[in-house]
Design a protein around this motif. Structure first.
Motif, short mmCIF file in Angstrom:
data_model
loop_
_atom_site.label_atom_id
_atom_site.label_comp_id
_atom_site.label_asym_id
_atom_site.label_seq_id
_atom_site.Cartn_x
_atom_site.Cartn_y
_atom_site.Cartn_z
N LEU A 44 0.83 -1.22 0.00
CA LEU A 44 0.00 0.00 0.00
C LEU A 44 0.86 1.26 0.00
CD1 LEU A 44 -2.88 -0.98 2.43
CD2 LEU A 44 -3.06 -0.55 -0.02
N GLN A 46 3.79 1.56 -1.30
CA GLN A 46 4.32 1.71 -2.65
C GLN A 46 3.25 2.24 -3.59
OE1 GLN A 46 7.51 1.37 -3.80
NE2 GLN A 46 6.60 2.30 -5.61
N ARG A 47 2.03 1.74 -3.43
CA ARG A 47 0.92 2.21 -4.26
C ARG A 47 0.64 3.70 -4.01
NH1 ARG A 47 -1.54 2.56 -8.76
NH2 ARG A 47 -3.80 2.56 -8.69
N ASP A 50 3.26 5.62 -5.75
CA ASP A 50 2.99 5.64 -7.19
C ASP A 50 1.86 6.63 -7.52
OD1 ASP A 50 4.92 3.69 -7.49
OD2 ASP A 50 3.48 2.04 -7.69
N LEU A 51 0.81 6.61 -6.70
CA LEU A 51 -0.31 7.53 -6.94
C LEU A 51 0.09 8.98 -6.73
CD1 LEU A 51 -3.20 5.50 -5.27
CD2 LEU A 51 -2.87 5.91 -7.72
N THR A 86 -7.20 5.24 1.88
CA THR A 86 -6.16 4.29 2.26
C THR A 86 -5.90 4.39 3.76
OG1 THR A 86 -5.15 4.54 0.11
CG2 THR A 86 -3.78 3.58 1.83
#
Length: 98
Positions: A44, A46-47, A50-51, A86
């Protein structure tokens, strides 16, 4: 009579061992759950990174036309909404355990 006493004693010992095994298995299960949560948390994070990188402003010349700019704004809004939803799995685990 002596054999029956031994059988009873062994049955009691078996029950005790079984209970101890159950008690020892619980912390192992909790540790495995924490390991899985940590792995999910890393994914999460890392996500999220990225976002966040995806929503960085880009020079106007890269986007060419107004339609692309509107699409970018809509995408950035969706990215922001996803980031707000998140949660940190460690915090969730601490909340559940306490």
């Amino acid at each position: 009579m002596y054999v029956q006493e031994q059988i009873q004693s062994l049955q009691n010992l078996y029950k005790q061992q079984k209970e101890q095994n159950i008690q020892l298995q619980q912390p192992l299960d909790e540790m495995e759950s924490l390991r899985q949560l940590e792995t999910k948390n890393q994914l999460l994070l890392q996500r999220i990174q990225d976002l966040e990188n995806a929503k960085e402003p880009h020079p106007v010349e890269e986007w060419g036309n107004t339609m692309t700019q509107h699409a970018t704004k809509a995408l950035n809004k969706k990215v922001q909404e996803a980031l707000e939803k998140t949660i940190d799995l460690r915090s969730l685990h601490l909340y559940i355990c306490n």
